[in-house]
Design an enzyme around this catalytic site. Structure first.
Site, PDB file in Angstrom:
ATOM      1  N   GLY A 267       0.845  -1.189   0.000  1.00  0.00           N
ATOM      2  CA  GLY A 267       0.000   0.000   0.000  1.00  0.00           C
ATOM      3  C   GLY A 267       0.878   1.236   0.000  1.00  0.00           C
ATOM      4  O   GLY A 267       0.668   2.173  -0.759  1.00  0.00           O
ATOM      5  N   ALA A 268       1.899   1.222   0.851  1.00  0.00           N
ATOM      6  CA  ALA A 268       2.799   2.361   0.983  1.00  0.00           C
ATOM      7  C   ALA A 268       4.012   1.915   1.786  1.00  0.00           C
ATOM      8  O   ALA A 268       4.005   0.844   2.372  1.00  0.00           O
ATOM      9  CB  ALA A 268       2.098   3.520   1.692  1.00  0.00           C
ATOM     10  N   MET A 269       5.053   2.759   1.782  1.00  0.00           N
ATOM     11  CA  MET A 269       6.276   2.406   2.518  1.00  0.00           C
ATOM     12  C   MET A 269       6.844   3.644   3.176  1.00  0.00           C
ATOM     13  O   MET A 269       7.017   4.683   2.525  1.00  0.00           O
ATOM     14  CB  MET A 269       7.291   1.779   1.549  1.00  0.00           C
ATOM     15  CG  MET A 269       8.636   1.458   2.182  1.00  0.00           C
ATOM     16  SD  MET A 269       8.498   0.187   3.482  1.00  0.00           S
ATOM     17  CE  MET A 269       9.812   0.719   4.575  1.00  0.00           C
ATOM     18  N   ASN A 271       9.551   5.153   4.077  1.00  0.00           N
ATOM     19  CA  ASN A 271      10.916   5.663   3.975  1.00  0.00           C
ATOM     20  C   ASN A 271      10.960   7.068   4.575  1.00  0.00           C
ATOM     21  O   ASN A 271      10.159   7.922   4.191  1.00  0.00           O
ATOM     22  CB  ASN A 271      11.349   5.735   2.514  1.00  0.00           C
ATOM     23  CG  ASN A 271      10.926   4.509   1.744  1.00  0.00           C
ATOM     24  OD1 ASN A 271      11.376   3.420   2.031  1.00  0.00           O
ATOM     25  ND2 ASN A 271      10.007   4.685   0.798  1.00  0.00           N
ATOM     26  N   GLU A 304       1.559   5.927   7.600  1.00  0.00           N
ATOM     27  CA  GLU A 304       2.963   6.124   7.206  1.00  0.00           C
ATOM     28  C   GLU A 304       3.612   7.241   8.025  1.00  0.00           C
ATOM     29  O   GLU A 304       4.776   7.133   8.404  1.00  0.00           O
ATOM     30  CB  GLU A 304       3.059   6.430   5.707  1.00  0.00           C
ATOM     31  CG  GLU A 304       2.492   5.338   4.792  1.00  0.00           C
ATOM     32  CD  GLU A 304       3.004   3.947   5.119  1.00  0.00           C
ATOM     33  OE1 GLU A 304       4.207   3.801   5.402  1.00  0.00           O
ATOM     34  OE2 GLU A 304       2.191   2.991   5.115  1.00  0.00           O
ATOM     35  N   HIS A 307       4.731   6.159  11.349  1.00  0.00           N
ATOM     36  CA  HIS A 307       5.992   5.409  11.289  1.00  0.00           C
ATOM     37  C   HIS A 307       7.226   6.315  11.359  1.00  0.00           C
ATOM     38  O   HIS A 307       8.310   5.839  11.686  1.00  0.00           O
ATOM     39  CB  HIS A 307       6.088   4.648   9.967  1.00  0.00           C
ATOM     40  CG  HIS A 307       5.466   3.292   9.971  1.00  0.00           C
ATOM     41  ND1 HIS A 307       5.656   2.374  10.972  1.00  0.00           N
ATOM     42  CD2 HIS A 307       4.682   2.669   9.050  1.00  0.00           C
ATOM     43  CE1 HIS A 307       5.013   1.248  10.668  1.00  0.00           C
ATOM     44  NE2 HIS A 307       4.413   1.401   9.518  1.00  0.00           N
ATOM     45  N   GLU A 326       4.109  -2.414  12.843  1.00  0.00           N
ATOM     46  CA  GLU A 326       2.899  -2.306  12.011  1.00  0.00           C
ATOM     47  C   GLU A 326       1.629  -2.210  12.845  1.00  0.00           C
ATOM     48  O   GLU A 326       0.699  -1.482  12.506  1.00  0.00           O
ATOM     49  CB  GLU A 326       2.816  -3.488  11.046  1.00  0.00           C
ATOM     50  CG  GLU A 326       3.935  -3.502  10.010  1.00  0.00           C
ATOM     51  CD  GLU A 326       4.045  -2.193   9.235  1.00  0.00           C
ATOM     52  OE1 GLU A 326       3.109  -1.369   9.260  1.00  0.00           O
ATOM     53  OE2 GLU A 326       5.100  -1.965   8.620  1.00  0.00           O
TER      54      GLU A 326
HETATM   55 ZN   LIG Z   1       3.305   0.206   8.159  1.00  0.00          ZN
END
Ligand SMILES: [Zn+2]
Length: 830
Positions: A267-269, A271, A304, A307, A326
């Site tokens: 879905g997304a990352m 970084n 995100e 995170h 997560e």
């Molecule tokens: Zn995640």
């Protein structure tokens, strides 16, 4: 020292990387130069680091005394390492390592990969981008590719002059060489793990930069999609402020770019400073998208950005900690989304996601949320519903038990103490224990270290627990025995909520009309004794929304495990009354889809009647079109009612409306998918091709997905197989597995599609990212009417395990057997 062969020696630590990459998008290769400043912590003559699919030149090491050593690296493909052995020992102190290398831009959506796509003008475009989590940074440059080796990264990219390029930090300089290439130097990152490094090269455009209390925020997108970016800016700015405040720590990066990648396996990352997204998770026009699509963009962005602190600033020491990373981001994303738009009642909607996780967790092939990880690839199997949704739910339960402020104080304490460093799960429990004085570690160990969840029973004035399961175990069971369960109970007479901690022994409770799981944050099933149920049942329509969602979900669990009868489930569904929250209806609809799959052709009219009885009154109440002043969530209820009535319900009224709107191309975001499902299921001549045409010319990623995914509803086997073929040969690699999963889940065509997919196993390996393989094959496990076929499927997947997620597939296969039992029972009740 560690004995895990997958882990690197800690005698040498990277401190600062200088990596220069020159990708060649035509030949799908890249050249690289690397210099790493090292800290030699104990004298050694061997240095091992990670590298795979890289061709390394000679390695030069300059030691603390200025002496230079050269050696040829020896690659180990199994452990994905390169080892250099020097003639003499490196002394303790600083050192530098230099190496030149060549690599490939693969097409597997991991490491440094290349992707081509056709843009809206019909032009084929090429991009090169990265996805490193968990262990694919080593495909892009030699590195100490474990989360514990935090270091600073200085990235330089030489790319074609007409393309844009981005990395985690702001651009320091941009030099055009006058030969069609330019070199971009990016600033140093904070100290962080390799899996968070990112760079992207391609024909992108950027939004205006917004200053969010000193943090520059931008959205980056494929050319021509800028009009879809303002909502992401709004959410991004909100989330940055909200989290800075919640964690009481400023955003740890220098800037935040959020970029939409046309072909993306996840879905997304997260970084740091350069968050990558699948287009549908970032770009959206709230005016034409459905509420669900807008919520999804919001939730993913919040996830995100959470995170950036929890994951990027403070990072798990090794991959077994990925669940906490997560689960926590899932939990915080809900909290942030709930703060962004309280009218969405996001925690109620989350009840549906939690139930999806519990539906897996009630299978004997479930797993503990945390388990020991030896090879990093074992952690790939952690990216599932049990990590995100069960993990997030367990944290929510803990937060409600400790109190929201106490919980937040514990989180602040944890982040402050471990900033720029690494942790294990118990570090968080310790911080929460210090903040609350409660036995957090003892409670959470029962939830994290064993699989399954309990059923709490209220009977004869006592609360007791027992493990919940959908059926008898066919072999070993991963469902645990006892939990420490925070149970909140509300008296309907007085409104008082009382907290209990239920362990192995029965716990006495006071009062008569009692709602168990008051507020709805408990991660368990509830069963009431006969008298206790009679005291609560008349009040179902008056309970809090999430409590109602849970009563329906628990009833569905009872029906699926053949513990309650279909009539009883239908009675509960009807007692919900005029509910404006889609969460209850989602569960009811999903249950009736299963009932429809189980029914024989002769029984189909009966199912039709049940669907009409439950959903027609709702559609009559809310109509086909939005009404002034209606609740924000009603459009989703409308979509569910249309979808159920138009397909299983076979309603002429809905089908006529669907045709009219499709033919005049006047579909509204919220109900579009429901009407499209209906139209597709009717299969009029020419419609299939028209769906494909509209998919190809769609004006937004969401519209594109609606047409694409609705192709699965066309009823004939020939159409299903044609769509399956296109998934392999025409559609984007990120989309094929999702659509194949839907096709495999078709009540009528599932087996044919499954056989087609298994005939193309080589292409599955070649064309789709490993983490998506389970999506292809999982769908067919909803086919419950042929035990022989179930055996064929199970035998095949035991002999041919899928990459990464075999455990998830095994769970789906167990569910297929539970489903077959359910189908057999329910057919006798129709
Ligand atoms: Zn995640």
């Amino acid at each position: 020292m560690t004995t895990n062969p997958y882990r690197l020696s800690q005698s040498v630590w990277p401190v600062r990387y200088f990596v220069h990459l020159t990708p060649n998008l035509e030949s799908a290769t890249f050249d690289g130069d690397l210099m790493v400043e090292l800290d030699v912590r104990s004298a050694t003559n061997t240095i091992a680091f990670n590298a795979i699919e890289l061709e390394l030149g000679e390695v030069t090491i300059t030691d603390a005394n200025g002496a230079s050593h050269t050696a040829t690296p020896v690659m180990n493909e199994e452990f994905e390492t390169a080892t250099v052995t020097l003639a003499s020992e490196l002394p303790v102190g600083s050192a530098t390592l230099k190496v030149a290398f060549k690599g490939i831009l693969n097409d597997k959506l991991h490491g440094f990969y290349r992707s081509t796509y056709v843009d809206q003008d019909g032009v084929t475009q090429t991009i090169a981008t990265t996805q490193f989590e968990s262990t694919d940074a080593r495909r892009a440059f030699p590195c100490w590719d474990e989360p514990i080796f935090k270091a600073e990264y200085n990235v330089t990219l030489t790319v074609p002059s007409h393309l844009s390029a981005y990395s985690n930090s702001p651009e320091l300089s941009n030099t055009d060489h006058g030969n069609g290439t330019k070199t971009l130097v990016f600033g140093p990152t904070m100290k962080m793990s390799t899996y968070l490094v990112a760079f992207v090269v391609g024909p992108f455009e950027e939004s205006e930069t917004v200053d969010v209390d000193g943090v520059p925020l931008r959205i980056i997108f494929p050319k021509g999609k800028g009009h879809l970016s303002p909502f992401a800016i709004e959410v991004g700015a909100f989330a940055l402020r909200w989290f800075s405040n919640y964690f009481n720590i400023p955003y740890p990066g220098d800037k935040l770019d959020m970029i939409a990648i046309p072909d993306f396996a996840f879905g997304a990352m997260e970084n740091l400073g350069l968050v990558t997204y699948r287009e549908t998770a970032l770009l959206v026009d709230p005016a034409t998208a459905s509420q669900v699509e807008v919520e999804r963009v919001t939730e993913v962005i919040c996830h995100e950005i959470a995170h950036m602190w929890f994951g990027d600033l403070v990072t798990m020491e090794w991959w077994e900690g990925i669940w906490l990373n997560e689960a926590f981001a899932t939990f915080m994303a809900n909290a942030c989304t709930d703060a962004f738009r309280p009218e969405w009642r996001y925690w109620v909607g989350f009840g549906t996601f939690r139930d999806m996780a519990l539906q897996i967790d009630g299978l004997h092939s479930t797993r503990p949320i945390e388990y020991e990880v030896v090879s990093p690839s074992e952690s790939q199997g952690m990216f599932d519903l049990l990590t995100y949704e069960k993990g997030g739910s367990v944290l929510r339960m803990l937060q409600q038990f400790l109190g929201e402020d106490t919980f937040r104080d514990g989180i602040r304490r944890y982040l402050k103490k471990h900033a720029y460093a690494n942790t294990v799960t118990t570090d968080l429990w310790d911080a929460l224990e210090e903040a609350s004085g409660q036995p957090v570690r003892e409670i959470m160990n029962t939830w994290i270290l064993q699989g399954g969840h309990p059923q709490i029973t209220l009977e004869n004035g006592f609360l007791t627990q027992a493990p919940f399961a959908y059926g008898a175990a066919r072999g070993e069971s991963n469902i645990g025995k006892n939990w420490l369960v925070p149970v909140q109970v509300r008296s309907l007479d007085t409104g008082t909520v009382t907290n209990y901690l239920v362990g192995a022994d029965p716990v006495p409770v006071e009062g008569t009309s009692l709602v168990v799981n008051a507020g709805g944050s408990g991660v368990y099933r509830t069963r009431y004794g006969k008298d206790e149920l009679a005291a609560v049942a008349p009040s179902i329509a008056k309970l809090e929304e999430l409590e109602r969602v849970i009563i329906v979900a628990d009833a569905w669990a009872g029906l699926f495990s053949s513990n309650i009868a279909l009539d009883d489930f239908v009675a509960i569904a009807k007692s919900i009354g005029d509910d404006d929250n889609p969460a209850t209806w989602t569960t009811i609809a999903s249950a009736l889809e299963w009932v429809n799959r189980a029914a024989t052709d002769e029984q189909r009219d009966k199912v039709r009647a049940i669907v009409k009885e439950i959903f027609q009154p709702q559609l009559d109440r809310i109509g086909f079109d939005p009404r002034d002043g209606e609740d924000d969530l009603v459009p989703q209820v409308r979509a569910i009612a249309i979808s159920m009535l138009g397909t299983i319900g076979n309603s002429e009224q809905v089908q006529a409306e669907a045709q009219r709107r499709f033919d005049s191309n006047s579909l509204d975001g919220d109900t579009a998918r429901a009407f499209l499902r209906t139209v597709a299921s009717m299969n009029r001549p020419g419609d299939y091709d028209e769906f494909v045409r509209r998919y190809e010319s769609a004006g937004s990623p969401q519209e594109e997905q609606r047409y694409l995914m609705s192709l699965a509803e066309f009823p004939t086997e020939a159409q299903a197989l044609e769509t399956a073929r296109r998934c392999f040969d025409e559609f984007r690699g990120q989309d094929g597995p999702m659509l194949l999963g839907l096709l495999g889940g078709s009540r009528t065509n599932g087996p044919a599609v499954w056989r087609y997919m298994t005939s193309r196993m080589n292409d599955v390996q070649e064309k789709f990212a490993p983490n998506l393989h389970v999506r292809l094959f999982g769908g067919v496990t909803t086919y419950v009417n042929d035990p022989k076929f179930a055996e064929e499927v199970e035998a095949f997947h035991t002999a041919n395990p899928v990459a990464v997620s075999q455990r998830t597939l095994e769970q789906a296969l167990e569910k297929m057997h539970v489903g077959a039992n359910f189908a057999e029972t329910v057919r006798t009740q129709l």
